[in-house]
Design a protein around this motif. Sequence first.
Motif, PDB file in Angstrom:
ATOM      1  N   THR A  77      18.831 -29.398 -75.390  1.00  0.00           N
ATOM      2  CA  THR A  77      18.158 -28.701 -74.296  1.00  0.00           C
ATOM      3  C   THR A  77      17.210 -27.685 -74.900  1.00  0.00           C
ATOM      4  N   GLU A  78      16.150 -27.394 -74.177  1.00  0.00           N
ATOM      5  CA  GLU A  78      15.168 -26.449 -74.692  1.00  0.00           C
ATOM      6  C   GLU A  78      15.653 -25.022 -74.478  1.00  0.00           C
ATOM      7  N   PRO A  81      15.499 -21.306 -73.509  1.00  0.00           N
ATOM      8  CA  PRO A  81      14.647 -20.607 -72.548  1.00  0.00           C
ATOM      9  C   PRO A  81      13.643 -19.668 -73.220  1.00  0.00           C
ATOM     10  N   ASP A  86      12.060 -20.277 -76.023  1.00  0.00           N
ATOM     11  CA  ASP A  86      10.928 -21.109 -76.442  1.00  0.00           C
ATOM     12  C   ASP A  86      10.050 -21.468 -75.243  1.00  0.00           C
ATOM     13  N   THR A  87      10.690 -21.769 -74.112  1.00  0.00           N
ATOM     14  CA  THR A  87       9.942 -22.069 -72.893  1.00  0.00           C
ATOM     15  C   THR A  87       9.130 -20.852 -72.469  1.00  0.00           C
ATOM     16  N   THR A  93       6.102 -20.422 -74.769  1.00  0.00           N
ATOM     17  CA  THR A  93       5.072 -21.401 -74.439  1.00  0.00           C
ATOM     18  C   THR A  93       4.292 -20.956 -73.208  1.00  0.00           C
ATOM     19  N   SER A  94       4.999 -20.460 -72.201  1.00  0.00           N
ATOM     20  CA  SER A  94       4.320 -20.016 -70.988  1.00  0.00           C
ATOM     21  C   SER A  94       3.479 -18.766 -71.241  1.00  0.00           C
ATOM     22  N   THR A 132      12.072 -18.350 -66.553  1.00  0.00           N
ATOM     23  CA  THR A 132      12.746 -19.122 -67.603  1.00  0.00           C
ATOM     24  C   THR A 132      14.190 -18.704 -67.847  1.00  0.00           C
TER      25      THR A 132
END
Length: 140
Positions: free
Chosen positions: A40-41, A43, A45-46, A49-50, A121
Amino acid sequence: MNTRTAIATLLTAATCLALSSCSDTSSDAKTETKASSTPTEDPGDTFMTSVIDAHLDSYADGVPAAAELKAFPPQWCDALDSGHSVAWMFDLRQGGQYPVGQTWGTKKADAYELLVLGVKTHCPKHSATVLEELRATGEY
């Protein structure tokens, strides 16, 4: 995640799946193994990215270090879970969670955007409350 780490993770997951499919365990155990071996990614890292995709004016010369920025969303979520407001979190004398570092700063509008991205996130259950408070200020 670098390519070697990704390949090693995939190989490990494939090995675990192959071993679990040949065992005499129940189908419930096989399902648990498959679910737990699915990567799972993170949060954080998410979130990063955002942040990069948002092209915030405050970071026109470069986005602060990921480790520094990633520290904020969990703090924000903890404060929101405790019933604190955005105003409280961003007040340097109270919450002290305004996104700023020793070598970088964030304009207020961008800080609000960072908060919204972090809440999405890390603790999306607080999104509506945060957006409502930010809109009430007239600055978001």
